[in-house]
Enzyme design. Structure first.
Site, PDB file in Angstrom:
ATOM      1  N   SER A   1       0.837  -1.199   0.000  1.00  5.84           N
ATOM      2  CA  SER A   1       0.000   0.000   0.000  1.00  5.84           C
ATOM      3  C   SER A   1       0.875   1.253   0.000  1.00  5.84           C
ATOM      4  O   SER A   1       1.701   1.433  -0.873  1.00  5.84           O
ATOM      5  CB  SER A   1      -0.961  -0.048   1.191  1.00  5.84           C
TER       6      SER A   1
ATOM      7  N   ASP B   1      -9.944  -3.849  -5.350  1.00  2.00           N
ATOM      8  CA  ASP B   1      -9.248  -2.981  -4.401  1.00  2.00           C
ATOM      9  C   ASP B   1      -9.860  -1.585  -4.392  1.00  2.00           C
ATOM     10  O   ASP B   1      -9.890  -0.906  -5.420  1.00  2.00           O
ATOM     11  CB  ASP B   1      -7.774  -2.906  -4.784  1.00  2.00           C
TER      12      ASP B   1
ATOM     13  N   HIS C   1      -6.737  -6.075  -0.692  1.00  2.00           N
ATOM     14  CA  HIS C   1      -5.771  -5.069  -0.247  1.00  2.00           C
ATOM     15  C   HIS C   1      -5.248  -5.398   1.156  1.00  2.00           C
ATOM     16  O   HIS C   1      -4.051  -5.309   1.418  1.00  2.00           O
ATOM     17  CB  HIS C   1      -6.425  -3.688  -0.262  1.00  2.00           C
TER      18      HIS C   1
END
Length: 302
Positions: free
Chosen positions: A117, A253, A280
């Protein structure tokens, strides 16, 4: 596994390792896997992921979260959020990782970088750092928050609905800390099972560590800085390192949607991109599966 709090950019920060500890010297040209977490940057969420990579490869695996997201024992005091917000924002968190690189990356190391991320954004910011420039073998950006977070569904939801009630959420977290342990466990279990649709029993302690007022303030502060400041993708760095980089997107996502995958393939046709059905927040449900994937990619690069 070895864990300790190290002083990085003025904040005592948890570092977790599998295999050689960061302060142990080595004359070998070690392969080291360095994981930079997403937000929240609580290392415990990544334990199974990091352990899987270590077991599959045999390399030392080092996991580095974010300043102020893992609270040390009471004898260690962190700089207070209200008085030192500058230590916990996006720019400062990048500097926090640079401080780690300067202090602990061995001269002869061969580094395999893994970012999750917003950790992917930080890696792109750091790829030209002197401590990494000639040592990075390969880079894996998992569900990478590296462009226009404000455009995403989750970014819009966080800004429009969560940001106005952050003080209420932090206040409720303060009340939560006073509840009996059994009640806390039951509430977390109910939320993760019936709302998130995952069985996160192994993350009970990590979730409790997250639901602390001081931690939540820093987590939200960093999240809103990400949304405000992560805009154009750093194409220059990606192109410069394109042979080293692999990017892993998720079909469902809410932070890094498939359209971002399409955009990067259009803009940088020779980048190695793959799309997956994993989520995610893979660390809550698919740590070992994604850890196995990353291990396989590293082996193939060798």
């Amino acid at each position: 596994m070895h864990e300790a709090f190290l002083n990085l950019n003025g904040v005592r920060t948890k570092v977790s390792t599998w295999g050689r500890w960061v302060e142990e010297s080595s004359e070998e040209q070690d392969d080291i896997v360095l994981i930079i977490t997403g937000n929240p940057g609580i290392n415990g969420f990544y334990n199974n992921f990091a352990k899987t990579i270590h077991e599959k490869l045999g390399y030392p695996v080092w996991c580095l979260g974010h300043a102020g997201h893992d609270l040390p024992r009471e004898s260690i005091i962190l700089p207070k959020f209200k008085e030192h917000q500058e230590l916990y924002g996006l720019k400062e968190q990048v500097q926090h990782k640079a401080d780690f690189l300067e202090k602990y990356i061995p001269e002869k190391a061969k580094i395999h970088l893994v970012g999750h991320s917003m950790g992917s954004y930080m890696i792109l910011e750091l790829l030209d750092h002197p401590a990494l420039r000639d040592k990075v073998v390969d880079v894996y950006l998992l569900f990478p928050a590296i462009e226009y977070m404000a455009e995403t569904n989750n970014g819009k939801f966080l800004t429009n609905f969560i940001k106005p009630i952050v003080p209420i959420i932090v206040f409720l977290s303060w009340i939560f800390t006073f509840l009996p342990n059994m009640v806390q466990n039951s509430l977390i279990y109910a939320y993760t099972t019936f709302i998130m649709k995952i069985h996160a029993k192994e993350h009970l302690t990590n979730i409790k560590n997250l639901i602390k007022p001081g931690v939540l303030r820093r987590v939200f502060f960093l999240a809103f800085e990400d949304i405000d400041h992560i805009r154009e993708r750093n194409n220059e760095v990606i192109k410069k390192n394109v042979k080293k980089i692999k990017i892993y997107y998720g079909r469902t996502d809410g932070w890094t949607p498939p359209i971002f995958c399409d955009r990067i393939k259009r803009d940088i046709p020779d980048v190695d991109v793959e799309i997956t059905d994993y989520h995610h927040s893979f660390v809550l449900s698919s740590s070992m599966e994604v850890g196995d994937k990353v291990s396989t990619w590293i082996k193939e690069k060798k």
